[in-house]
Scaffold this active site. Structure first.
Site, short mmCIF file in Angstrom:
data_model
loop_
_atom_site.label_atom_id
_atom_site.label_comp_id
_atom_site.label_asym_id
_atom_site.label_seq_id
_atom_site.Cartn_x
_atom_site.Cartn_y
_atom_site.Cartn_z
N CYS A 49 -25.67 2.36 26.94
CA CYS A 49 -24.31 2.52 26.42
C CYS A 49 -23.67 3.73 27.09
O CYS A 49 -24.27 4.81 27.11
CB CYS A 49 -24.37 2.70 24.91
SG CYS A 49 -22.76 3.02 24.16
N CYS A 52 -23.14 6.58 24.17
CA CYS A 52 -24.20 7.28 23.43
C CYS A 52 -25.55 7.21 24.14
O CYS A 52 -26.53 7.74 23.63
CB CYS A 52 -24.32 6.73 22.02
SG CYS A 52 -25.04 5.07 21.95
N CYS A 98 -21.90 -1.60 20.26
CA CYS A 98 -23.09 -0.77 20.12
C CYS A 98 -23.21 -0.35 18.66
O CYS A 98 -22.25 0.13 18.07
CB CYS A 98 -22.95 0.45 21.02
SG CYS A 98 -24.24 1.67 20.77
N CYS A 101 -22.88 3.81 18.15
CA CYS A 101 -21.64 4.58 18.28
C CYS A 101 -20.39 3.73 18.15
O CYS A 101 -19.29 4.23 18.32
CB CYS A 101 -21.63 5.32 19.60
SG CYS A 101 -21.34 4.24 21.01
N CYS A 121 -21.32 -11.21 27.58
CA CYS A 121 -20.35 -10.92 28.64
C CYS A 121 -19.85 -9.50 28.42
O CYS A 121 -19.10 -9.24 27.50
CB CYS A 121 -19.22 -11.95 28.51
SG CYS A 121 -17.99 -11.86 29.79
ZN LIG Z 1 -23.31 3.46 21.99
#
Ligand SMILES: [Zn+2]
Length: 134
Positions: A49, A52, A98, A101, A121
């Site tokens: 990510c 984070c 995610c 976060c 995607c």
């Molecule tokens: Zn994240």
């Protein structure tokens, strides 16, 4: 399991992210097809990510969907993603975020390859690729 949610203000995210990364991850934007830096990336490694640094997808699960965005048939760990029904833009889609976060990552569709039949995607701008040198 996620221990605690990351709660940063928009100002904090803006100082950490590029304009495009902020627009996509914090405002649920989408990068234009075939423009993302990881669309054609075929190197081995883990996609984290961008916000984070949580590991989210593996190159082992990446495939060429022809869509113009990095596509994965499964996430690294289902417990690290949240899927939210998204009815914006006149379409019903499932948004992928995610879990740590709340970053908007992309959408998941049911036209992927077996064994899952899923296509995650994902915007390149939501991801940070860590090459596996082993
Ligand atoms: Zn994240």
């Amino acid at each position: 399991m996620v221990d605690e949610k990351m709660n940063k203000t928009n100002e904090e995210w803006k100082s950490q992210l590029t304009e495009a990364q902020f627009r996509i991850t914090r405002e649920a934007g989408t990068e234009p097809a075939f423009t993302g830096k990881y669309n054609d990336n075929k190197e081995n490694g883990i996609y984290h990510c961008i916000c984070c640094n949580e590991p989210l997808f593996s190159s082992e699960d990446k495939y060429d969907s022809g869509s113009g965005w990095p596509s994965f048939w499964q996430p690294l760990n289902n417990n690290k993603l949240q899927e939210i029904k998204d009815s914006s833009h006149g379409m019903v889609r499932v948004e992928v975020r995610c879990l740590v976060c709340d970053a908007h990552l992309g959408h998941v569709f049911e036209d992927g390859p077996q064994p899952t039949g899923l296509r995650y995607c994902i915007n390149s701008a939501s991801l940070d690729f860590n090459k596996n040198n082993a």
